[in-house]
Motif scaffolding. Structure first.
Motif, PDB file in Angstrom:
ATOM      1  N   MET A  94       0.827  -1.195   0.000  1.00  0.00           N
ATOM      2  CA  MET A  94       0.000   0.000   0.000  1.00  0.00           C
ATOM      3  C   MET A  94       0.864   1.247   0.000  1.00  0.00           C
ATOM      4  O   MET A  94       0.562   2.248  -0.690  1.00  0.00           O
ATOM      5  CB  MET A  94      -0.926   0.001   1.227  1.00  0.00           C
ATOM      6  N   ALA A  95       1.988   1.233   0.779  1.00  0.00           N
ATOM      7  CA  ALA A  95       2.866   2.393   0.795  1.00  0.00           C
ATOM      8  C   ALA A  95       3.491   2.635  -0.563  1.00  0.00           C
ATOM      9  O   ALA A  95       3.648   3.789  -1.014  1.00  0.00           O
ATOM     10  CB  ALA A  95       3.958   2.176   1.857  1.00  0.00           C
ATOM     11  N   ARG A  96       3.832   1.561  -1.274  1.00  0.00           N
ATOM     12  CA  ARG A  96       4.425   1.714  -2.598  1.00  0.00           C
ATOM     13  C   ARG A  96       3.410   2.324  -3.568  1.00  0.00           C
ATOM     14  O   ARG A  96       3.740   3.164  -4.413  1.00  0.00           O
ATOM     15  CB  ARG A  96       4.906   0.349  -3.091  1.00  0.00           C
ATOM     16  N   ARG A 101       1.578   7.096  -6.733  1.00  0.00           N
ATOM     17  CA  ARG A 101       0.329   7.766  -7.056  1.00  0.00           C
ATOM     18  C   ARG A 101      -0.660   6.825  -7.728  1.00  0.00           C
ATOM     19  O   ARG A 101      -1.552   7.246  -8.488  1.00  0.00           O
ATOM     20  CB  ARG A 101       0.521   8.978  -7.950  1.00  0.00           C
ATOM     21  N   ASP A 102      -0.554   5.541  -7.442  1.00  0.00           N
ATOM     22  CA  ASP A 102      -1.504   4.597  -8.009  1.00  0.00           C
ATOM     23  C   ASP A 102      -2.859   4.668  -7.316  1.00  0.00           C
ATOM     24  O   ASP A 102      -3.883   4.298  -7.894  1.00  0.00           O
ATOM     25  CB  ASP A 102      -0.960   3.173  -7.920  1.00  0.00           C
ATOM     26  N   LYS A 106      -9.014   8.469  -1.199  1.00  0.00           N
ATOM     27  CA  LYS A 106     -10.254   7.730  -1.094  1.00  0.00           C
ATOM     28  C   LYS A 106     -10.011   6.243  -1.267  1.00  0.00           C
ATOM     29  O   LYS A 106     -10.538   5.405  -0.511  1.00  0.00           O
ATOM     30  CB  LYS A 106     -11.229   8.234  -2.157  1.00  0.00           C
ATOM     31  N   GLU A 107      -9.194   5.923  -2.256  1.00  0.00           N
ATOM     32  CA  GLU A 107      -8.898   4.506  -2.456  1.00  0.00           C
ATOM     33  C   GLU A 107      -8.098   3.942  -1.265  1.00  0.00           C
ATOM     34  O   GLU A 107      -8.274   2.779  -0.872  1.00  0.00           O
ATOM     35  CB  GLU A 107      -8.115   4.335  -3.763  1.00  0.00           C
ATOM     36  N   PHE A 108      -7.249   4.788  -0.678  1.00  0.00           N
ATOM     37  CA  PHE A 108      -6.522   4.332   0.511  1.00  0.00           C
ATOM     38  C   PHE A 108      -7.490   4.004   1.654  1.00  0.00           C
ATOM     39  O   PHE A 108      -7.322   3.024   2.370  1.00  0.00           O
ATOM     40  CB  PHE A 108      -5.518   5.405   0.937  1.00  0.00           C
ATOM     41  N   MET A 109      -8.557   4.866   1.780  1.00  0.00           N
ATOM     42  CA  MET A 109      -9.525   4.614   2.849  1.00  0.00           C
ATOM     43  C   MET A 109     -10.264   3.307   2.597  1.00  0.00           C
ATOM     44  O   MET A 109     -10.546   2.561   3.543  1.00  0.00           O
ATOM     45  CB  MET A 109     -10.511   5.777   2.917  1.00  0.00           C
TER      46      MET A 109
END
Length: 855
Positions: A94-96, A101-102, A106-109
């Motif tokens: 997820m950090a990568r 900027r993939d 919102k997608e992170f949430m």
């Protein structure tokens, strides 16, 4: 090598023979000891084997439990480790994606929500930039952050710049290391233990922030430790300080008991000091709690105790058997060595036993007498019928207790007199099996008895010629059994003279209540009666105007009756001489008192001069002030009172002197020691003040009264005090050694019994040894003008009161420091006086100031 032969090995039969030979070489006592110690050693070995077996099983159980604990703890560690590594890999991915900027916020949430739903141990997933600003955050719904002081609601447990917290420390460490790092455990706002994982975001410009994930330690332990592991053992997570953060059960935080097993492993891959500890409990607490073991121990101890008891019992039985053998040998030796013949018969009159003394008396051997029936060969031919009659009485148990006197024929035909005593033979069951007869040769005894009879006649003839009255009175009947010529001459043939000499009735002091009081075999009275003889005493018979010295004792009369014998010796002439000597002693005592007062005449005159001078001064002063009219009534009364006191003082001195020198008959009366001491010190104080000698007196309190003549005892004390003062004054002792001590104390000794001791101790030069040896001789004196009757008279006075007087020098090392005279008078110490004694200080003060004036 061919010549060497192997040593033969001992075969079992040979070992058995050797063991048997060794056993036979031991003494019976050692065999008994080995036989007793063998079972004891076997029981102890059995107990040791049981203890070792239990100990081995216990250690095996501990090893199995420890191995299981290690296995379960490592399984739990592996499960947690794999889960954390899997989470870390997904977070790194997820950090990568955030760096490239993939995905956006919102997608992170969405990914964080999915990550959190699948992992219940995750409390928080947050994306923060390099300035610690939160870009996106996903927390559990039950999380309630605290409110900051400024009213804002901060993000839960996120790093804050310049703030010392575990989150800030982990954030800085991840930024510097450029790799995922775990924080140290801490408690969140609700107090639950948690830790964080910081995954750094590294782009081409450098550090761009971090993904922060907060784990619940309690949930991590609950969800990822297998159920079968927690069912068997307690699993806990420890912090770096070894403090328990959470666990499957409540476990102790510091120490474990002796029954607890523990195993700790690092909680990888955290690398933050956290450890996973597995803890188990031993199902067995060792030998102490093992019931079976203690039952075996108790049974072994009981067996040992019973073996020891059996050994002691066998030892006692051996001792009793040994004592019985010794007693049997002793009795057999005694029977064989005694001069009394012993013969045993059964109920039919057959002889079953004779001792060597019986054979020696009769001259027949044991084979000739044993198993014989009457008539016996030692019966004289002319007395067979009489002996047969006596034997029938013996078999029927009608033999007299005093024995039977018979004639016995020896094997050589000679005949001797014998006395036979018969007693029944009783077996252990209490049944009579026969009769035991003891026979004593009384030929010599009869000859001696005849000689005693002749001697008694001669003795009676001698008693008839005595000048003393001898009488024997029957105690039971009160009749005279014997009187000599002197008794009949003085008292006639009446028993009243005997009663008058004894001063008691004719009833005996001991009443016999049965045959037990008199030994019928020996013919002697009981021991108490033999020891009850009266003390010698002097009796005055008024009708004869004579004094008798009477001595008495109890004896057994020739016919067996108890009698009292009196010997009364005429001592009338001696008593008259003693009375004359006593009168001379009384005159000598009175003369000695007059001589003492004569020697003290100047001192007495000086003693009387002081109160008379004071009286004259008071009277002249009153007359002068009355004539001048300057005296008040109160002053006159005070002066007259002082004049009266001085007159009383002079009168007391004269009264004491008059009572001391007054000649009167000796009169013993109940006197108090304190009164005697007070009068003696008052008179002696006149002489002591003249010679400037101090006196210290001490009289013990509550002394019993003395039955003495107080004037005579006062004279003794006066003489001793006067001699002590003269010894000090003649030796010119310094003032520090010019004092006398008079002490009166009670004492008790085995020799004198209860006494009161008057002791006079001076600090003079003492006396020489030859003077001490002749101190009480009449007309012996160490003074130039002495008459030598003072101490001799003192000794006579004290001895007439049944007392003693002693003198001794006092030493300090080898030098003499004074002399001490001690006078003891008998008294009953159980009778206490009711009043206290005179105190020590006033009596001392009365004579300690020789220069004091009474005016």
């Amino acid at each position: 090598m061919s010549d060497l032969r192997e040593a033969p090995k001992p075969t079992p039969s040979r070992l058995k023979r050797l063991a048997g030979r060794w056993w036979r070489q031991q003494s019976p006592s050692r065999q008994d000891r080995f036989a007793t110690m063998g079972p004891l050693v076997s029981v102890l070995l059995f107990l040791a084997a049981i203890t070792s077996a239990f100990w081995y099983l216990r250690n095996e159980e501990i090893d199995r439990a420890t191995e299981a604990l290690h296995r379960d703890t490592e399984v739990a560690q592996q499960q947690i480790r794999l889960h954390l590594i899997e989470n870390q890999e997904q977070l790194v991915r997820m950090a990568r994606e955030l760096v490239t900027r993939d995905i956006d916020a919102k997608e992170f949430m969405d990914q964080a929500a999915t990550f959190q739903r699948e992992r219940p141990e995750v409390r928080l997933v947050a994306w923060i930039n390099a300035q610690r600003e939160v870009r996106a955050s996903q927390a559990v719904s039950t999380f309630h952050p605290e409110t900051a002081p400024n009213g804002e609601i901060p993000e839960p447990a996120l790093p804050v710049e310049n703030q010392r917290s575990e989150a800030e420390a982990a954030f800085l460490a991840a930024r510097d290391a450029r790799q995922p790092l775990y924080s140290k455990p801490y408690n969140d706002a609700q107090g639950a233990p948690v830790f964080q994982l910081h995954v750094p975001l590294i782009d081409r410009h450098g550090f761009a922030g971090a993904i922060v994930v907060e784990y619940s330690i309690e949930a991590l332990l609950r969800y990822f430790v297998p159920t079968e592991v927690t069912r068997r053992h307690a699993i806990a997570v420890l912090g770096p300080d070894q403090r328990v953060l959470t666990g499957t059960v409540n476990t102790p935080t510091q120490t474990q008991s002796n029954n607890t097993l523990a195993y700790q492993v690092p909680l990888a891959p955290l690398a933050n000091g956290m450890q996973l500890r597995g803890q188990g409990f031993r199902t067995s607490i060792g030998l102490i709690g093992n019931t079976l073991f203690w039952m075996v121990v108790a049974l072994s101890v009981l067996t040992v105790w019973m073996l020891l008891g059996t050994w002691r019992h066998m030892r006692r039985r051996g001792q009793i058997q040994k004592a019985l053998v010794q007693e049997t040998n002793f009795r057999r030796a005694m029977e064989n060595s005694m001069l009394t013949g012993m013969r045993a018969m059964d109920m039919n009159g057959q002889v079953t036993y004779v001792n060597p003394a019986f054979c020696a008396m009769t001259g027949y051997s044991e084979a000739e007498l044993v198993d014989g029936f009457p008539p016996f060969p030692y019966w004289p031919e002319d007395r067979i019928e009489e002996n047969m009659r006596l034997l029938q009485q013996e078999l029927q148990g009608r033999s007299p207790a005093g024995g039977i006197e018979v004639k016995v024929k020896r094997k050589d035909g000679s005949v001797f007199d014998a006395r036979m005593y018969v007693s029944p033979l009783i077996d252990p069951k209490g049944q009579q099996t026969g009769w035991m007869t003891s026979m004593t040769n009384i030929t010599e005894a009869k000859r001696i008895r005849d000689q005693l009879s002749a001697s008694h006649e001669r003795f009676t003839t001698v008693l008839e010629q005595l000048d003393a009255a001898v009488s024997v009175l029957s105690v039971q009947q009160g009749e005279l059994l014997f009187t000599n010529r002197s008794y009949r001459l003085w008292f006639g043939g009446d028993a009243k003279g005997h009663e008058g000499l004894t001063s008691v009735g004719i009833s005996p002091p001991f009443q016999t209540e049965g045959d037990d009081e008199v030994d019928t075999l020996s013919g002697l009275p009981t021991q108490e009666l033999m020891e009850s003889g009266a003390q010698p005493r002097e009796v005055y018979i008024e009708s004869l105007q004579m004094w008798f010295d009477v001595r008495s004792r109890y004896l057994q009369w020739t016919d067996g009756r108890l009698a009292q014998m009196l010997i009364a010796t005429d001592i009338t002439a001696r008593r008259r001489i003693e009375e004359q000597a006593q009168q001379q002693a009384e005159r000598a005592a009175a003369t000695s008192r007059l001589i003492t007062m004569g020697e003290m005449a100047s001192s007495v005159a000086h003693e009387l001069n002081q109160p008379l001078t004071a009286i004259t001064n008071y009277c002249n002063g009153i007359v002068s002030r009355v004539r001048a009219g300057t005296i008040q009534t109160e002053d006159m009364i005070a002066a007259l009172q002082k004049t009266a006191r001085q007159a009383e003082r002079a009168g007391q001195v004269i009264h004491r002197i008059r009572a001391f020198v007054k000649r009167s008959e000796p009169q013993r009366q109940a006197s108090q020691a304190v009164d005697i001491v007070e009068d003696a010190v008052e008179l002696a104080g006149i002489e002591l003040r003249r010679r400037k000698v101090n006196i210290h007196t001490y009289v013990a309190q509550r002394l019993p009264p003395l039955m003495v003549d107080p004037i005579l005892i006062e004279q003794v004390l006066m003489n001793l005090l006067k001699n002590a003062a003269e010894a000090i004054d003649n030796a010119q002792m310094p003032p520090s050694r010019r004092h006398i001590e008079l002490r009166v104390v009670p004492k008790h000794s085995a020799e004198e019994g209860g006494v009161i001791e008057f002791s006079v101790t001076d600090t003079g030069p003492g006396m020489k040894e030859d003077v001490l040896a002749r101190l009480y001789e009449a007309f012996f004196s160490t003074k130039v003008e002495g008459m030598g009757i003072g101490l001799s008279l003192c000794r006579s006075i004290i001895e007439s009161h049944q007392g003693r007087i002693r003198a001794q020098n006092l030493y300090n090392g080898s030098s003499v420091t004074g002399c001490r005279f001690a006078v003891t008078l008998p008294v009953d110490l159980t009778q206490k006086a009711e009043g206290p004694s005179v105190p020590d200080v006033p009596m001392e003060a009365a004579v300690s100031n020789p220069n004091a004036s009474s005016s």
